[in-house]
Design an enzyme around this catalytic site. Structure first.
Site, PDB file in Angstrom:
ATOM      1  N   ARG A  18       0.796  -1.329   0.031  1.00  0.00           N
ATOM      2  CA  ARG A  18      -0.083  -0.053  -0.029  1.00  0.00           C
ATOM      3  C   ARG A  18       1.043   1.194   0.099  1.00  0.00           C
ATOM      4  O   ARG A  18       2.199   1.243   0.613  1.00  0.00           O
ATOM      5  CB  ARG A  18      -0.698   0.024   1.168  1.00  0.00           C
ATOM      6  CG  ARG A  18      -1.749   1.438   1.327  1.00  0.00           C
ATOM      7  CD  ARG A  18      -2.480   1.605   2.670  1.00  0.00           C
ATOM      8  NE  ARG A  18      -1.639   1.448   3.842  1.00  0.00           N
ATOM      9  CZ  ARG A  18      -1.017   2.723   4.010  1.00  0.00           C
ATOM     10  NH1 ARG A  18      -1.373   3.574   3.442  1.00  0.00           N
ATOM     11  NH2 ARG A  18      -0.406   2.732   5.341  1.00  0.00           N
ATOM     12  N   VAL A  19       0.417   2.252  -0.815  1.00  0.00           N
ATOM     13  CA  VAL A  19       1.032   3.704  -0.666  1.00  0.00           C
ATOM     14  C   VAL A  19      -0.247   4.514  -0.526  1.00  0.00           C
ATOM     15  O   VAL A  19      -1.271   4.197  -1.053  1.00  0.00           O
ATOM     16  CB  VAL A  19       1.863   4.103  -1.887  1.00  0.00           C
ATOM     17  CG1 VAL A  19       2.973   3.222  -1.730  1.00  0.00           C
ATOM     18  CG2 VAL A  19       1.035   3.782  -3.209  1.00  0.00           C
ATOM     19  N   SER A  20       0.163   5.731   0.225  1.00  0.00           N
ATOM     20  CA  SER A  20      -1.034   6.669   0.691  1.00  0.00           C
ATOM     21  C   SER A  20      -1.514   7.353  -0.521  1.00  0.00           C
ATOM     22  O   SER A  20      -2.565   8.146  -0.573  1.00  0.00           O
ATOM     23  CB  SER A  20      -0.459   7.489   1.608  1.00  0.00           C
ATOM     24  OG  SER A  20      -0.123   6.940   2.951  1.00  0.00           O
ATOM     25  N   THR A  21      -0.543   7.793  -1.339  1.00  0.00           N
ATOM     26  CA  THR A  21      -0.833   8.821  -2.562  1.00  0.00           C
ATOM     27  C   THR A  21      -0.554   8.162  -3.837  1.00  0.00           C
ATOM     28  O   THR A  21       0.323   7.303  -3.994  1.00  0.00           O
ATOM     29  CB  THR A  21      -0.147  10.057  -2.306  1.00  0.00           C
ATOM     30  OG1 THR A  21       1.226   9.908  -2.691  1.00  0.00           O
ATOM     31  CG2 THR A  21      -0.251  10.742  -0.991  1.00  0.00           C
ATOM     32  N   GLN A  24       3.173   8.252  -5.190  1.00  0.00           N
ATOM     33  CA  GLN A  24       3.873   7.154  -4.638  1.00  0.00           C
ATOM     34  C   GLN A  24       3.899   6.049  -5.567  1.00  0.00           C
ATOM     35  O   GLN A  24       3.139   5.610  -5.995  1.00  0.00           O
ATOM     36  CB  GLN A  24       3.562   7.019  -3.139  1.00  0.00           C
ATOM     37  CG  GLN A  24       3.933   8.132  -2.245  1.00  0.00           C
ATOM     38  CD  GLN A  24       3.331   7.748  -0.780  1.00  0.00           C
ATOM     39  OE1 GLN A  24       2.254   7.362  -0.571  1.00  0.00           O
ATOM     40  NE2 GLN A  24       4.567   7.983   0.211  1.00  0.00           N
TER      41      GLN A  24
END
Length: 200
Positions: A18-21, A24
């Site tokens: 997972r990445v937040s944005t 990324q």
């Protein structure tokens, strides 16, 4: 040179990244998960860890079977809070699912790694007790100040925390818990949001 952990499992290796944005990249996490020979990898791209529902995470949790090992690059990729992470690990333990975090060197397929399950379980119980104590202290302080507390809540703090535990750790749906408690699903969901905000 990276030294990847040996994951001795009779089941599948299930990766989660997972990445937040959206800006990324998942590349580093995916490279690490592929290096330990994950059979499949679930992804959430541009999804904050604070979100209760994540399509990739939810799909992974629905498909897990006893004997599988969940693999992440770092612990914070999985849980949206320490309490949420603890609940997920206890849920894995109860379902016979192992867990491996590459960066932290956590690997419950090893004898030493099994201790992690017990530590997180103990922490989750401790965190819930703290939430109950803080809520009661806040209410007592408000009463002493003469504040009006409004309409009594439908559910007390312990009931809400128990419901939170069933949903996050045991995988029971919000609707099922609401039916058991004899309340509306929306009422329970609203109470759970307050519980999450306190825990986070």
């Amino acid at each position: 040179m990276n030294v990847w952990p040996h994951i001795a499992t009779t089941g599948r290796r299930i990766g989660y990244a997972r990445v937040s944005t959206k800006d990324q990249k998942l590349r580093m996490q995916l490279d690490a998960l592929n290096a330990v020979n994950c059979d499949m990898i679930f992804k959430d791209h541009g999804v904050s860890g604070t979100k209760a529902n994540r399509n990739g995470l939810d799909a992974m949790l629905d498909g897990l079977k006893a004997g599988d090992t969940v693999v992440v690059f770092k612990l914070d990729r999985l849980g949206r809070s320490v309490l949420h992470l603890a609940d997920l690990l206890v849920r894995f333990q109860n379902r016979g699912i192992h867990f491996c975090s590459i960066s932290e060197g956590i690997n419950t397929t090893t004898p030493g790694g099994k201790l992690v399950f017990h530590l997180f379980s103990a922490f989750a119980e401790f965190q819930r007790d703290i939430i109950v104590e803080n809520t009661r202290a806040g209410l007592d302080a408000a009463r002493k100040r003469g504040s009006r507390l409004g309409r009594p809540p439908v559910l007390d703090t312990r009931t809400v925390l128990k419901a939170h535990l069933e949903i996050q750790r045991d995988g029971v749906s919000v609707s099922q818990v609401a039916r058991r408690l004899g309340i509306d699903r929306v009422t329970l969901a609203r109470s759970l949001v307050g519980c999450k905000e306190t825990a986070d």
